[in-house]
Design a protein around this motif. Structure first.
Motif, short mmCIF file in Angstrom:
data_model
loop_
_atom_site.label_atom_id
_atom_site.label_comp_id
_atom_site.label_asym_id
_atom_site.label_seq_id
_atom_site.Cartn_x
_atom_site.Cartn_y
_atom_site.Cartn_z
N SER A 1 -6.37 3.88 -5.59
CA SER A 1 -5.81 4.67 -4.49
C SER A 1 -6.00 6.16 -4.74
N PHE B 1 1.20 2.57 7.62
CA PHE B 1 -0.12 2.76 8.20
C PHE B 1 -1.15 2.65 7.07
N ARG C 1 -11.59 5.71 1.92
CA ARG C 1 -12.87 6.03 1.27
C ARG C 1 -14.02 5.54 2.15
N HIS D 1 0.83 -1.21 0.00
CA HIS D 1 0.00 0.00 0.00
C HIS D 1 0.87 1.26 0.00
N PRO D 2 0.46 2.23 -0.77
CA PRO D 2 1.18 3.51 -0.75
C PRO D 2 0.82 4.28 0.52
N ASP D 3 1.73 5.13 0.96
CA ASP D 3 1.42 5.98 2.11
C ASP D 3 0.23 6.88 1.79
N1 LIG Z 1 -1.81 3.64 3.38
C1 LIG Z 1 -3.09 3.58 3.00
O1 LIG Z 1 -3.97 3.40 3.82
N2 LIG Z 1 -3.32 3.72 1.68
C2 LIG Z 1 -4.57 3.76 1.14
N3 LIG Z 1 -5.76 3.54 1.81
C3 LIG Z 1 -6.71 3.75 0.91
O2 LIG Z 1 -7.92 3.68 1.16
N4 LIG Z 1 -6.20 4.07 -0.30
C4 LIG Z 1 -4.85 4.10 -0.20
O3 LIG Z 1 -4.01 4.37 -1.04
#
Ligand SMILES: NC(=O)N[C@H]1NC(=O)NC1=O
Length: 125
Positions: A84, A119, A124, A67-69
């Protein structure tokens, strides 16, 4: 989308549609495809969850690491996945002020240093 349509998808189509259900982990959709047919969309969802639940902790942490920050460098560079980008925009993370962005970057770094993965939350709602 109705379940007959889902069940009739070939591998490539299924991975195209569901490959990013779990962020940047198309392997999960690829594995779930083998478990067709699904009785309904709830059943499809259950197969995704079951696959993740069955992973060792290292695999589950790997998913988090994909997952990206939140409001991180990928958002700034415009390299987020479409999903994302949509989620982070909907949560207002594309319009943070400089101070908020900096604070979030600090918190993201602290979290990563403490737990060893980013984290992650569903931005959304
Ligand atoms: N780090 C993190 O929670 N990333 C994400 N969460 C989300 O709902 N979209 C994301 O890119």
């Amino acid at each position: 989308m109705d379940i007959e349509k889902v069940n009739s998808m070939d591998f490539g189509e299924f991975v195209d549609v569901f490959g990013n259900v779990i962020e940047r982990c198309p392997l999960i959709a690829a594995a779930v495809w083998s478990q067709r047919p699904f009785s309904d969309l709830e059943d499809l969802k259950k197969h995704f969850f079951a696959f993740i639940d069955a992973l060792p902790q290292s695999g589950q942490e790997g998913i988090l690491r994909c997952h990206p920050d939140l409001a991180g460098s990928e958002l700034r560079r415009g390299t987020l996945t479409a999903e994302s980008q949509r989620e982070q925009s909907a949560a207002g993370l594309t319009s943070l002020g400089a101070e908020e962005r900096l604070r979030l970057a600090e918190l993201n770094a602290q979290y990563r240093a403490r737990f060893g993965f980013p984290f992650v939350l569903a931005a959304r709602f």
